[in-house]
Design a protein around this motif. Sequence first.
Motif, mmCIF file in Angstrom:
data_model
loop_
_atom_site.group_PDB
_atom_site.id
_atom_site.type_symbol
_atom_site.label_atom_id
_atom_site.label_comp_id
_atom_site.label_asym_id
_atom_site.label_seq_id
_atom_site.Cartn_x
_atom_site.Cartn_y
_atom_site.Cartn_z
ATOM 1 N N LYS A 83 13.254 10.605 -3.311
ATOM 2 C CA LYS A 83 13.900 11.188 -2.566
ATOM 3 C C LYS A 83 14.790 12.719 -3.320
ATOM 4 O O LYS A 83 15.215 13.508 -2.904
ATOM 5 N N ARG A 84 15.058 11.910 -4.331
ATOM 6 C CA ARG A 84 15.606 12.902 -5.643
ATOM 7 C C ARG A 84 15.103 14.421 -5.716
ATOM 8 O O ARG A 84 15.741 15.141 -5.611
ATOM 9 N N ARG A 85 14.374 13.719 -6.648
ATOM 10 C CA ARG A 85 12.700 14.585 -7.157
ATOM 11 C C ARG A 85 12.190 15.295 -5.823
ATOM 12 O O ARG A 85 11.647 16.572 -6.635
ATOM 13 N N GLY A 86 11.976 15.397 -4.608
ATOM 14 C CA GLY A 86 11.537 15.805 -3.708
ATOM 15 C C GLY A 86 9.728 15.566 -3.972
ATOM 16 O O GLY A 86 9.105 16.312 -3.397
ATOM 17 N N LYS A 98 0.866 -1.353 -0.018
ATOM 18 C CA LYS A 98 -0.336 -0.169 0.060
ATOM 19 C C LYS A 98 0.961 1.133 0.447
ATOM 20 O O LYS A 98 0.929 2.140 -0.788
ATOM 21 N N ALA A 99 1.504 1.133 1.096
ATOM 22 C CA ALA A 99 2.517 2.629 1.575
ATOM 23 C C ALA A 99 4.011 3.113 0.282
ATOM 24 O O ALA A 99 4.246 1.738 0.490
ATOM 25 N N TYR A 100 4.036 3.511 -0.133
ATOM 26 C CA TYR A 100 5.690 3.371 -0.790
ATOM 27 C C TYR A 100 6.772 3.529 1.325
ATOM 28 O O TYR A 100 6.377 4.771 1.895
ATOM 29 N N PRO A 101 7.950 3.136 0.517
ATOM 30 C CA PRO A 101 8.688 3.083 2.164
ATOM 31 C C PRO A 101 8.749 4.611 2.902
ATOM 32 O O PRO A 101 9.304 5.422 4.096
ATOM 33 N N ILE A 102 8.705 5.528 2.088
ATOM 34 C CA ILE A 102 9.135 7.246 2.353
ATOM 35 C C ILE A 102 8.496 7.305 3.408
ATOM 36 O O ILE A 102 8.013 8.137 3.675
ATOM 37 N N GLU A 103 6.930 7.810 2.464
ATOM 38 C CA GLU A 103 5.462 7.562 3.554
ATOM 39 C C GLU A 103 5.624 7.584 5.133
ATOM 40 O O GLU A 103 5.396 7.493 5.488
ATOM 41 N N ALA A 104 6.476 5.888 4.696
ATOM 42 C CA ALA A 104 5.924 5.463 6.559
ATOM 43 C C ALA A 104 7.258 5.940 6.546
ATOM 44 O O ALA A 104 7.683 4.938 8.172
ATOM 45 N N ASP A 105 8.423 6.449 6.624
ATOM 46 C CA ASP A 105 9.649 7.248 6.909
ATOM 47 C C ASP A 105 10.160 6.196 7.213
ATOM 48 O O ASP A 105 11.445 6.129 8.142
ATOM 49 N N PHE A 106 10.905 5.096 6.287
ATOM 50 C CA PHE A 106 12.542 4.859 6.826
ATOM 51 C C PHE A 106 12.983 5.298 6.010
ATOM 52 O O PHE A 106 14.078 4.881 7.205
ATOM 53 N N ASP A 107 13.474 6.361 5.392
ATOM 54 C CA ASP A 107 14.549 7.426 5.418
ATOM 55 C C ASP A 107 14.945 7.792 6.530
ATOM 56 O O ASP A 107 15.789 8.836 6.371
ATOM 57 N N LEU A 108 13.742 8.348 6.872
ATOM 58 C CA LEU A 108 14.421 9.126 7.886
ATOM 59 C C LEU A 108 14.274 8.098 9.986
ATOM 60 O O LEU A 108 15.001 8.338 10.306
ATOM 61 N N GLY A 115 16.054 5.496 9.645
ATOM 62 C CA GLY A 115 17.518 4.629 8.848
ATOM 63 C C GLY A 115 17.222 2.785 8.059
ATOM 64 O O GLY A 115 17.602 2.288 8.174
ATOM 65 N N GLY A 116 15.818 2.573 7.666
ATOM 66 C CA GLY A 116 15.810 2.063 7.162
ATOM 67 C C GLY A 116 15.930 1.966 5.562
ATOM 68 O O GLY A 116 15.297 0.599 4.880
ATOM 69 N N ILE A 117 16.791 3.065 4.874
ATOM 70 C CA ILE A 117 16.998 2.521 3.199
ATOM 71 C C ILE A 117 18.744 3.409 2.799
ATOM 72 O O ILE A 117 18.342 4.797 4.210
ATOM 73 N N ASP A 118 19.264 2.627 2.904
ATOM 74 C CA ASP A 118 20.610 3.698 2.037
ATOM 75 C C ASP A 118 20.502 3.669 0.837
ATOM 76 O O ASP A 118 20.320 2.622 0.150
ATOM 77 N N PHE A 119 20.944 4.668 0.638
ATOM 78 C CA PHE A 119 20.730 5.617 -0.838
ATOM 79 C C PHE A 119 21.832 5.562 -2.007
ATOM 80 O O PHE A 119 21.828 5.134 -2.128
ATOM 81 N N LYS A 120 22.751 4.969 -0.664
ATOM 82 C CA LYS A 120 24.364 4.602 -1.085
ATOM 83 C C LYS A 120 24.287 3.315 -1.942
ATOM 84 O O LYS A 120 25.434 3.494 -2.545
ATOM 85 N N PHE A 171 18.302 -2.856 -5.492
ATOM 86 C CA PHE A 171 17.856 -3.672 -4.750
ATOM 87 C C PHE A 171 16.912 -3.487 -5.742
ATOM 88 O O PHE A 171 16.311 -2.426 -6.311
ATOM 89 N N VAL A 172 15.182 -4.132 -5.373
ATOM 90 C CA VAL A 172 13.739 -4.224 -5.510
ATOM 91 C C VAL A 172 13.357 -3.169 -5.071
ATOM 92 O O VAL A 172 12.882 -2.911 -3.758
ATOM 93 N N GLY A 173 12.748 -1.991 -6.024
ATOM 94 C CA GLY A 173 12.318 -1.449 -6.123
ATOM 95 C C GLY A 173 12.909 -0.236 -6.435
ATOM 96 O O GLY A 173 12.762 0.858 -5.567
ATOM 97 N N GLN A 174 13.942 0.060 -6.640
ATOM 98 C CA GLN A 174 15.008 1.089 -5.676
ATOM 99 C C GLN A 174 14.658 1.880 -6.818
ATOM 100 O O GLN A 174 14.705 3.454 -6.546
#
Length: 268
Positions: free
Chosen positions: A194-197, A163-173, A175-180, A184-187
């Motif tokens: 994240k890049r385009r805001g 249902k949700a995108y991980p950024i909507e669920a605050d995974f980026d805040l 520590g749940g996503i390593d952008f570097k 990965f699947v769905g990357q």
Amino acid sequence: MAITHAILDSRALITLGGPDWRSFLQGLITQDVDTLAAGEIRFGALLTPQGRLLYDLFVLGGDDGCKLDVEAAHRDALIQRLTIYRLRAKVEIAADAAAVAVLFPGPLEPTNGWSVDPRLPALGLRGYGQAAPSDAQADDESAYDAHRLALGVPGPADWGSEKAYPIEADFDLLGGIDFKKGCFVGQETTSRMKRRGQIKTRMAPIAFDGPALPAGAEVLAGDLRAGEVLSGGAGRAIALLRLDRMTTAPLTVDGRAVRVDAPAWLES
């Protein structure tokens, strides 16, 4: 400070081993495991190819493999999906009977097999098959959920599955996503958001007086829809809110006044 111990019956373990476990998992989940040390826990997720949250997970590094701390209700489905992805990789995948437990509130010093929750030190420690310390008082999972909710941290009841995108669920805040880390699947979708805001909604805690709000109830900013209630209890809940309407007008749910009670980690 009194320490509380609770068994998380909603969580279960999967063990991964074999010579290819690290490269296998590295190409699938949102978290980096190439640099994962033995005894270290990292938070992440397996996404759909379209970038939506499929399963959240914690990865505990070991000497010859790792353990995945996952939702108990989804463990069999996740094992099946990992088996499909395995192809010719030399990876062993099996259910693990050890219990998932927590010590809280944090911050606490890691000790005797207990590791700091990678999302937020205030959440406490996570342990797998570990005996409770002698000075810890016992409680149930509902007490831990109340602690998590007080910190404003969303959980599986808020994001569901696909249902949700991980950024909507605050995974980026949290520590749940390593952008570097690379692919990965769905990357692609995740990185683009994240890049385009292109982050229009986020899960955030709301506070109010009185009994729990019904899940799915509409949050209004004045007369405009601002989001919906996801899960919670008396006086507090997690809601998915439009960022452009969180502070533009007083918020209400079914005529009851609510307010965003954003913790420091959410405002960072």
